[in-house]
Every structure is written in C-alpha cells, then in structure tokens.
Design a protein around this motif. Structure first.
Motif, short mmCIF file in Angstrom:
data_model
loop_
_atom_site.label_atom_id
_atom_site.label_comp_id
_atom_site.label_asym_id
_atom_site.label_seq_id
_atom_site.Cartn_x
_atom_site.Cartn_y
_atom_site.Cartn_z
N ALA A 165 0.83 -1.20 0.14
CA ALA A 165 -0.07 0.06 0.01
C ALA A 165 0.89 1.31 -0.05
O ALA A 165 1.90 1.35 0.71
N GLU A 166 0.72 2.18 -0.69
CA GLU A 166 1.13 3.52 -0.85
C GLU A 166 0.31 4.63 -1.12
O GLU A 166 -0.88 4.44 -1.97
N GLU A 167 0.40 5.63 -0.60
CA GLU A 167 -0.49 6.86 -0.79
C GLU A 167 -0.67 7.13 -2.28
O GLU A 167 -1.87 7.42 -3.01
N SER A 168 0.19 6.69 -3.32
CA SER A 168 0.11 7.03 -4.71
C SER A 168 -0.63 5.87 -5.45
O SER A 168 -0.52 6.12 -6.64
N ARG A 169 -0.88 4.82 -4.70
CA ARG A 169 -1.91 3.72 -5.59
C ARG A 169 -2.92 4.33 -6.06
O ARG A 169 -3.60 5.28 -5.46
N PRO A 170 -3.56 3.81 -7.29
CA PRO A 170 -4.82 4.39 -7.71
C PRO A 170 -5.83 3.86 -7.08
O PRO A 170 -5.70 2.96 -6.03
N ASP A 171 -7.05 4.52 -7.14
CA ASP A 171 -8.26 4.35 -6.27
C ASP A 171 -8.64 2.83 -6.29
O ASP A 171 -9.19 2.37 -5.40
N TYR A 172 -8.49 2.16 -7.49
CA TYR A 172 -8.87 0.90 -7.56
C TYR A 172 -8.12 0.00 -6.68
O TYR A 172 -8.58 -1.09 -6.27
N TYR A 173 -6.79 0.18 -6.13
CA TYR A 173 -6.08 -0.66 -5.36
C TYR A 173 -6.83 -0.66 -3.79
O TYR A 173 -7.01 -1.63 -3.41
N PHE A 174 -7.58 0.33 -3.45
CA PHE A 174 -8.15 0.53 -2.38
C PHE A 174 -9.47 0.12 -2.37
O PHE A 174 -9.96 -0.75 -1.72
N ALA A 175 -10.38 0.80 -3.38
CA ALA A 175 -11.92 0.50 -3.27
C ALA A 175 -12.17 -0.99 -4.08
O ALA A 175 -13.02 -1.62 -3.46
N LEU A 176 -11.37 -1.52 -4.76
CA LEU A 176 -11.33 -2.80 -5.53
C LEU A 176 -10.58 -4.00 -4.80
O LEU A 176 -11.16 -4.97 -4.14
N LEU A 177 -9.27 -3.79 -4.58
CA LEU A 177 -8.60 -4.70 -3.99
C LEU A 177 -8.51 -4.78 -2.46
O LEU A 177 -8.85 -5.90 -1.96
N THR A 178 -8.34 -3.90 -1.86
CA THR A 178 -8.56 -3.94 -0.52
C THR A 178 -9.59 -4.13 0.24
O THR A 178 -9.77 -5.39 1.03
N ASP A 179 -10.80 -3.80 -0.17
CA ASP A 179 -12.10 -4.23 0.04
C ASP A 179 -12.59 -5.61 -0.30
O ASP A 179 -13.24 -6.35 0.18
N GLY A 180 -11.67 -5.81 -1.34
CA GLY A 180 -12.03 -7.36 -2.07
C GLY A 180 -11.25 -8.43 -1.05
O GLY A 180 -11.86 -9.41 -1.44
N VAL A 181 -10.52 -7.91 -0.14
CA VAL A 181 -10.05 -9.04 0.63
C VAL A 181 -11.18 -9.75 1.42
O VAL A 181 -11.10 -11.03 1.68
N MET A 182 -12.07 -8.90 1.84
CA MET A 182 -13.20 -9.38 2.46
C MET A 182 -14.20 -10.43 1.70
O MET A 182 -14.61 -11.35 2.54
N VAL A 183 -14.41 -10.09 0.50
CA VAL A 183 -15.14 -11.05 -0.24
C VAL A 183 -14.32 -12.13 -0.54
O VAL A 183 -14.90 -13.23 -0.61
N VAL A 184 -12.98 -12.23 -0.78
CA VAL A 184 -12.18 -13.57 -0.93
C VAL A 184 -12.54 -14.26 0.45
O VAL A 184 -12.54 -15.53 0.18
N GLN A 185 -12.47 -13.47 1.67
CA GLN A 185 -12.81 -14.42 2.72
C GLN A 185 -14.02 -15.26 2.83
O GLN A 185 -14.02 -16.06 3.09
N PHE A 186 -15.05 -14.64 2.23
CA PHE A 186 -16.04 -15.12 2.07
C PHE A 186 -16.16 -16.29 1.15
O PHE A 186 -16.51 -17.65 1.53
N VAL A 187 -15.51 -16.13 0.10
CA VAL A 187 -15.57 -17.24 -1.08
C VAL A 187 -14.68 -18.32 -0.86
O VAL A 187 -15.25 -19.44 -0.78
N ALA A 188 -13.68 -17.99 0.12
CA ALA A 188 -12.76 -19.26 0.62
C ALA A 188 -13.60 -19.93 1.67
O ALA A 188 -13.39 -21.28 1.75
N VAL A 189 -14.25 -19.46 2.52
CA VAL A 189 -14.93 -20.26 3.56
C VAL A 189 -16.16 -20.88 2.93
O VAL A 189 -16.53 -22.09 3.08
N TRP A 190 -16.81 -20.21 2.03
CA TRP A 190 -18.10 -20.84 1.14
C TRP A 190 -17.61 -22.19 0.42
O TRP A 190 -18.29 -22.99 0.46
N LEU A 191 -16.30 -21.95 -0.55
CA LEU A 191 -15.82 -23.26 -0.75
C LEU A 191 -15.41 -24.32 0.04
O LEU A 191 -15.45 -25.62 -0.47
N ALA A 192 -14.98 -24.00 1.28
CA ALA A 192 -14.29 -25.03 2.25
C ALA A 192 -15.47 -25.78 2.63
O ALA A 192 -15.14 -27.04 3.20
N VAL A 193 -16.67 -25.02 2.82
CA VAL A 193 -17.74 -25.91 3.64
C VAL A 193 -18.85 -26.37 2.45
O VAL A 193 -19.69 -27.05 2.90
N SER A 194 -18.56 -25.87 1.33
CA SER A 194 -19.59 -26.70 0.38
C SER A 194 -19.21 -28.04 0.06
O SER A 194 -18.16 -28.49 0.02
#
Length: 296
Positions: A267-296
C-alpha cells in the motif's frame, strides 16, 4: 438546420470502467463485502443466512457509507483530485437517491423481521457509532470534527463496528452468547483483520489527514511502522483459529490473511483508487468465497 449527428457509442472498455466506478464508489462493492463477512459467520455454524438479515446488512451499509458522501458539510472540505472524489462530486444527486432508498429498505426489513427486535439496543449502539463517525459534532479551528477525527481512534471504531456487525449480530440472531469462547475468538480475528485493512486506508489518506490535523498511525509512527503494526494484527488473526474447525475450513480462514498482508505491505498513498476500493475491500469478499468453498 442540419439534423444533429448522434454521438458514437462509448467503447466497451469505457462502458465497463463507468460501471466499475459506479459499483465501487457508490459503496455497492463494500456492502457486498459486509454481507459476505456476515455470511461467512453463518457458514461457520453451518446455518443458512437469513435473507432479511442479509438484506438489512447490505442496505444499512449502503445507507451509512453513502450518507457520509452526501452530508452537506462535506461540500466545504478540501475537494481532492482522486477519481473516487471526482465521481462522488459528479453523482451526488444519484447518491442521495440511493442513500434514501437504502435507508428505506433497511428500515422495512428491520420492521418485518421479529427476530431482530431483541437486537434493537445492541444494533442501535452500532448505528449510533456509525452515524457519529463522520457526522460533524464540534467546530474547531475553522472546521467540523467528528469521531473519526479523534487521535488514532478511527481504525478501532471501524474494526469494532465491522466485527460486531459480522460476528456478534449473527451470533445473537442465532441465540448464541456473545461472550462464549468461540464467538469471542471469531470476533477477535475479525476485529484484527478489519483493523489491518483500515490501516491501509490510513496510508491512503496520509497527506489529507496531515492537512486536516487528523492524527493517525501513519502520521504518528510513519508508513513503514504502520505496515508492521498491520502485519502484527494479521498474524494475531492467523493464530486465532476457532477450536473444532476442519482443516479445510481452517485454511479458508487463514489464506485470505496472506492476501491482506500483501495488500497492506504494498500500500502506498500514490496507488490508484482501484487498489483501495477494489482490491483492499475485495479481501473481505475473498474471505467469504474461501469459507464458502471450504464448507460446500
């Protein structure tokens, strides 16, 4: 007078980028992440998520985060030149309509689910913190101050509210004690994950926070030390694996933390907005997908 020539259609890439901007900067993606984290908690207990509760969390997140964008006092703040801020300024009427609609949906879902009534007091204090987080409370030094402006507090407020919403509310909804050992472990690891991700956004806002006088960890410790602090939080989350989970579920709980660590480290202040809005928030979505795949 010659007939007007219709404008050529936008290239597919431009249309996709506009759609992506709308999903990210209207907080729809963030609301999906909140729903995903709550759903992951239900999956931990092998229970299907309540449609009303899931819809309520999605709509309430959409309402609260967009409310921050349309507050009148925001118009007087430093405008900034990021793509996100430009998009928000250009779409304030639409965001206002979305905020009102999301608030109405959240209220309707709450009123039609009797199982949520016992959670009114608990959910109310979370809503109050969320409202006051960006709401102008005191005017000092020529600008309005909110809870988020108190020194070093905002990352802990964010981590607490997100962990409480996505762990304690599902537990209470299912009739489980909020202070039981397994619930506390889930809460603690979720708190530490969100804390680390919140530090990423503090790094993004480093210069802005210095200009406005908001004291954050990057401003106090420096960006490098803040990254090590976030990595320590993620390590703590990795060590807090609830007892009794299967090996696959344990891996699903821990692996997304590695992605969070990479996002934090680069992470750097100069990173584009997508780095934060898409990738950083996307970590939480990845957490759900990983758990969903593990229990399905």
């Amino acid at each position: 007078m010659e007939p007007a020539v219709p404008a050529p259609p936008a290239p597919p890439a431009a249309a996709w980028r506009r759609a992506l901007d709308a999903v990210l900067y209207s907080s729809v993606w963030l609301s999906v992440a909140a729903l995903g984290l709550m759903w992951a908690t239900f999956l931990f207990w092998g229970v299907h998520i309540s449609v009303r509760l899931g819809g309520l969390i999605f709509a309430a997140t959409l309402f609260l985060y967009n409310l921050d964008s349309v507050l009148p006092y925001k118009h007087g703040q430093l405008p900034g030149a990021t793509r996100r801020k430009q998009w928000i300024r250009a779409h304030r009427p639409q965001l206002l309509a979305l905020t009102v609609a999301a608030g109405a949906v959240a209220g309707g879902l709450y009123l039609t689910d009797a199982r949520l009534r016992p959670l009114t007091l608990f959910g109310g204090h979370l809503a109050l913190i969320s409202m006051l987080y960006s709401m102008p409370l005191v005017r000092r030094q020529g600008r309005w101050w909110a809870l988020r402006d108190l020194p070093l507090l905002k990352v802990f407020l964010i981590a607490y509210v997100w962990a409480a919403v996505t762990v304690w509310i599902p537990a209470l909804y299912l009739g489980r004690a909020w202070a039981s050992p397994v619930v506390l472990v889930l809460f603690a690891r979720r708190f530490l994950l969100i804390l680390a991700l919140a530090l990423v956004f503090d790094i993004r806002d480093y210069s802005k926070d210095r200009l406005t006088g908001t004291r954050t960890f990057p401003g106090l410790l420096g960006v490098g030390a803040t990254k090590w602090l976030g990595l320590a939080a993620l390590l703590g989350a990795a060590l807090l694996v609830p007892a009794g989970v299967s090996a696959g579920h344990a891996v699903a709980l821990v692996l997304p933390l590695a992605l969070a660590a990479a996002v934090l480290w680069y992470a750097e202040e100069s990173r584009p907005d997508y780095y934060f809005a898409l990738l950083t928030d996307g970590v939480m979505v990845v957490q759900f997908v990983a758990v969903w795949l593990a229990v399905s």
